[in-house]
Design a protein around this motif. Structure first.
Motif, PDB file in Angstrom:
ATOM      1  N   PHE A 134       3.112  -2.402   4.090  1.00 15.37           N
ATOM      2  CA  PHE A 134       3.414  -3.606   3.307  1.00 15.37           C
ATOM      3  C   PHE A 134       3.063  -3.438   1.838  1.00 15.37           C
ATOM      4  N   TYR A 135       1.822  -3.044   1.539  1.00 16.00           N
ATOM      5  CA  TYR A 135       1.394  -2.951   0.141  1.00 16.00           C
ATOM      6  C   TYR A 135       1.985  -1.728  -0.566  1.00 16.00           C
ATOM      7  N   SER A 136       2.238  -0.642   0.166  1.00 17.12           N
ATOM      8  CA  SER A 136       2.888   0.503  -0.484  1.00 17.12           C
ATOM      9  C   SER A 136       4.333   0.155  -0.835  1.00 17.12           C
ATOM     10  N   ALA A 137       5.015  -0.624   0.009  1.00 15.75           N
ATOM     11  CA  ALA A 137       6.371  -1.075  -0.322  1.00 15.75           C
ATOM     12  C   ALA A 137       6.340  -2.011  -1.525  1.00 15.75           C
ATOM     13  N   TRP A 138       5.346  -2.887  -1.564  1.00 13.25           N
ATOM     14  CA  TRP A 138       5.202  -3.795  -2.704  1.00 13.25           C
ATOM     15  C   TRP A 138       5.008  -2.984  -3.989  1.00 13.25           C
ATOM     16  N   ALA A 139       4.112  -2.002  -3.963  1.00 12.94           N
ATOM     17  CA  ALA A 139       3.803  -1.214  -5.159  1.00 12.94           C
ATOM     18  C   ALA A 139       4.981  -0.346  -5.591  1.00 12.94           C
ATOM     19  N   SER A 140       5.743   0.171  -4.643  1.00 14.96           N
ATOM     20  CA  SER A 140       6.839   1.078  -4.993  1.00 14.96           C
ATOM     21  C   SER A 140       7.964   0.368  -5.739  1.00 14.96           C
ATOM     22  N   ALA A 141       7.996  -0.945  -5.691  1.00 15.51           N
ATOM     23  CA  ALA A 141       9.033  -1.717  -6.389  1.00 15.51           C
ATOM     24  C   ALA A 141       8.616  -2.072  -7.813  1.00 15.51           C
ATOM     25  N   ARG A 142       7.487  -1.546  -8.268  1.00 13.35           N
ATOM     26  CA  ARG A 142       6.957  -1.901  -9.582  1.00 13.35           C
ATOM     27  C   ARG A 142       6.529  -0.673 -10.370  1.00 13.35           C
TER      28      ARG A 142
ATOM     29  N   CYS B 110      -8.891  -2.865   6.274  1.00 11.80           N
ATOM     30  CA  CYS B 110      -8.180  -1.718   5.706  1.00 11.80           C
ATOM     31  C   CYS B 110      -7.371  -1.012   6.793  1.00 11.80           C
ATOM     32  N   GLN B 111      -7.975  -0.801   7.952  1.00 11.68           N
ATOM     33  CA  GLN B 111      -7.283  -0.145   9.057  1.00 11.68           C
ATOM     34  C   GLN B 111      -6.049  -0.932   9.488  1.00 11.68           C
ATOM     35  N   ALA B 112      -6.067  -2.249   9.278  1.00  9.81           N
ATOM     36  CA  ALA B 112      -4.929  -3.101   9.640  1.00  9.81           C
ATOM     37  C   ALA B 112      -3.890  -3.176   8.510  1.00  9.81           C
ATOM     38  N   GLY B 113      -4.083  -2.403   7.441  1.00 13.76           N
ATOM     39  CA  GLY B 113      -3.078  -2.333   6.379  1.00 13.76           C
ATOM     40  C   GLY B 113      -3.434  -3.009   5.076  1.00 13.76           C
ATOM     41  N   GLN B 114      -4.640  -3.561   4.975  1.00 16.42           N
ATOM     42  CA  GLN B 114      -5.029  -4.239   3.732  1.00 16.42           C
ATOM     43  C   GLN B 114      -5.620  -3.220   2.769  1.00 16.42           C
ATOM     44  N   ARG B 115      -4.710  -2.411   2.203  1.00  9.38           N
ATOM     45  CA  ARG B 115      -5.082  -1.410   1.215  1.00  9.38           C
ATOM     46  C   ARG B 115      -3.887  -1.120   0.326  1.00  9.38           C
ATOM     47  N   LEU B 116      -4.208  -0.760  -0.904  1.00  9.12           N
ATOM     48  CA  LEU B 116      -3.182  -0.612  -1.929  1.00  9.12           C
ATOM     49  C   LEU B 116      -3.483   0.597  -2.794  1.00  9.12           C
ATOM     50  N   ALA B 117      -2.445   1.425  -3.029  1.00  6.62           N
ATOM     51  CA  ALA B 117      -2.536   2.538  -3.971  1.00  6.62           C
ATOM     52  C   ALA B 117      -1.477   2.305  -5.034  1.00  6.62           C
ATOM     53  N   VAL B 118      -1.865   2.332  -6.298  1.00  7.79           N
ATOM     54  CA  VAL B 118      -0.907   2.165  -7.392  1.00  7.79           C
ATOM     55  C   VAL B 118      -1.006   3.353  -8.333  1.00  7.79           C
ATOM     56  N   THR B 119       0.157   3.845  -8.747  1.00  5.11           N
ATOM     57  CA  THR B 119       0.215   4.925  -9.721  1.00  5.11           C
ATOM     58  C   THR B 119       0.438   4.302 -11.086  1.00  5.11           C
ATOM     59  N   VAL B 120      -0.482   4.565 -11.993  1.00  7.57           N
ATOM     60  CA  VAL B 120      -0.480   3.947 -13.316  1.00  7.57           C
ATOM     61  C   VAL B 120      -0.084   4.988 -14.360  1.00  7.57           C
ATOM     62  N   THR B 121       0.916   4.648 -15.165  1.00  9.04           N
ATOM     63  CA  THR B 121       1.334   5.524 -16.257  1.00  9.04           C
ATOM     64  C   THR B 121       0.547   5.171 -17.504  1.00  9.04           C
TER      65      THR B 121
END
Length: 193
Positions: free
Chosen positions: A48-56, A121-132
């Motif tokens: 969920f959160y990786s899909a959210w981040a990949s759109a930004r 976190c194990q249930a998916g509540q984690r987020l990785a963002v790549t910052v330029t």
């Protein structure tokens, strides 16, 4: 001659102001998870959160806003190893326990965030963002954040931004126009005065 010097000074000040305006107006506030907020994703969806981040696109100077229920969630920035193991070991900075938690992004690179509550976190509540290092980078030029496997369901989450997910510095689009206006004023003052 005094009129010309005054005109040049004013035009110069406008150009400097337009430059500062473009730098500060480019920052974006990202509401993590859009209307879902910062919680265990629906269906414990690990992507969920990786899909959210990949759109930004994330840039230095942006702010991540985590909306969550106090006493039920928190936000912890961690290194990659802790992110991958869902551990708060070696956390970076403070634990944010009060919502909304607004975290400015001060450095380029990959930033990792988890909920420190047991099992979240194990249930998916984690987020990785790549910052330029600059928001002038087009969305395709920023690397997508790494996807992490987590236990839970595999439902599909749309990656299109939801309403209110980004609050762009809309004035940033004006900055080139203001700079052009200032430059035009400077050139005109050379010929008119």
């Amino acid at each position: 001659m005094a009129k010309r010097a005054t005109s040049l000074t004013i035009a110069g000040l406008i150009l400097v102001a337009a430059s500062f305006f473009s730098v500060f107006a480019a920052a974006t506030t990202h509401v993590v998870g859009d209307s879902t907020g910062w919680t265990i994703p629906p269906g414990a969806n690990g992507s969920f959160y990786s899909a959210w981040a990949s759109a930004r696109t994330f840039a230095v100077g942006d702010t991540l806003v985590f909306n969550f229920m106090n006493s039920q969630h928190d936000v912890v920035e961690v290194p990659m190893a802790s992110f991958n193991s869902c551990s708060t070991a070696n956390q970076i900075g403070s634990t944010y326990r009060t919502s909304p938690a607004s975290l400015p992004v001060a450095t380029a690179g990959v930033h990792y965030y988890i909920c420190g509550f047991s099992g979240h976190c194990q249930a998916g509540q984690r987020l990785a963002v790549t910052v330029t290092s600059s928001s002038a980078c087009p969305p395709d030029a920023a690397a997508a954040p790494p996807t992490a496997t987590a236990t839970g369901g595999g439902s599909t989450v749309p990656s299109a931004p939801g309403p209110g997910s980004q609050v762009p510095g809309s004035a940033a689009a004006w900055a080139p126009s203001l700079a052009s206006l200032a430059l035009s004023s400077l050139l005109a003052s050379q010929f008119l005065f």
